[in-house]
Design an enzyme around this catalytic site. Structure first.
Site, mmCIF file in Angstrom:
data_model
loop_
_atom_site.group_PDB
_atom_site.id
_atom_site.type_symbol
_atom_site.label_atom_id
_atom_site.label_comp_id
_atom_site.label_asym_id
_atom_site.label_seq_id
_atom_site.Cartn_x
_atom_site.Cartn_y
_atom_site.Cartn_z
ATOM 1 N N HIS A 138 0.773 -1.169 0.041
ATOM 2 C CA HIS A 138 0.010 -0.053 0.047
ATOM 3 C C HIS A 138 0.903 1.274 -0.107
ATOM 4 C CE1 HIS A 138 -3.345 -2.457 1.084
ATOM 5 N NE2 HIS A 138 -3.936 -1.997 0.857
ATOM 6 N N LYS A 142 -0.305 4.873 4.520
ATOM 7 C CA LYS A 142 -1.371 3.756 5.271
ATOM 8 C C LYS A 142 -0.801 3.332 6.635
ATOM 9 C CE LYS A 142 -3.778 -0.474 4.815
ATOM 10 N NZ LYS A 142 -5.075 -0.105 5.398
#
Length: 231
Positions: A138, A142
């Site tokens: 990600h 995040k």
């Protein structure tokens, strides 16, 4: 129908932009950093709201979700990392007589990918030479790692009968919307299956689909319920 945004970051703004397409009017947001902020979960302004969509942070879920549930506002929660507070939120959902759709990932493709992962794990469970792994990647912003989806994939594989250890790893870099890979590795070959999100639109559309579905229901649901995949 009226929708309340809990968290007005990238996902919240995308849900806002797509909401009219799903028949929703946006009542406002609970997010002190947003110009749409209309107060906390107990604000009078939220009277008449049908459903709240939460893409915020774990501590915000723990504070807001129980209050909204007791006010009779249905919930769609896409935030991850708040599992320790789940019993309190579940209790509030029950007391409020509302429906809550809770999922680490609202992408239709990811929900189907989870089902595929379970089937693959069941097939490889009897092949003792094969080990298994889950990897997710990600964007750098995040916060939680591994992702909620990666942990869900691991649990699904275990429940399908894969009893050997399943390694889970993460990457946080750049602007990756989200990629999840499961793999089975043997002495002379590797099998991998992957889901890659090209942008966040699929997550927002899934959340709005869940929001429309949950209004009028009571109980604790996942995207499998929304898509009719529960047995």
């Amino acid at each position: 129908m009226k929708i309340l945004l809990v968290g007005h970051g990238k996902m919240g703004r995308l849900v806002e932009a797509l909401a009219p397409e799903f028949g929703f009017d946006v009542a406002g947001a609970i997010d002190p950093q947003s110009p749409m902020h209309g107060g906390g979960p107990d604000a009078e302004r939220w009277r008449g709201v049908d459903v709240a969509v939460d893409f915020s942070t774990p501590d915000v879920v723990a504070l807001n979700a129980p209050v909204l549930a007791r006010r009779g506002i249905h919930l769609v929660i896409g935030t991850t990392g708040w599992q320790k507070d789940e019993p309190a939120v579940r209790e509030a959902v029950g007391h409020g007589g509302i429906g809550a759709v809770v999922a680490p990932n609202f992408s239709t493709g990811v929900v189907l990918f989870e089902a595929i992962a379970g089937r693959a794990a069941a097939l490889f469970a009897a092949q003792s030479d094969f080990g298994a792994f889950v990897h997710e990647a990600h964007h750098a912003a995040k916060k939680d790692a591994p992702s909620g989806t990666a942990l869900l994939l691991k649990q699904t594989m275990e429940r399908a009968g894969f009893a050997r250890p399943i390694d889970v790893s993460s990457t946080r870099a750049g602007f990756i919307p989200g990629t999840h890979t499961i793999g089975f590795d043997g002495p002379a070959e590797t099998i991998t299956l992957a889901h890659a999100a090209r942008d966040r639109t699929g997550f927002a559309r899934g959340a709005l689909t869940a929001a429309k579905w949950v209004v009028g229901k009571r109980g604790w649901f996942t995207m499998k319920d929304v898509l009719g995949l529960q047995s």
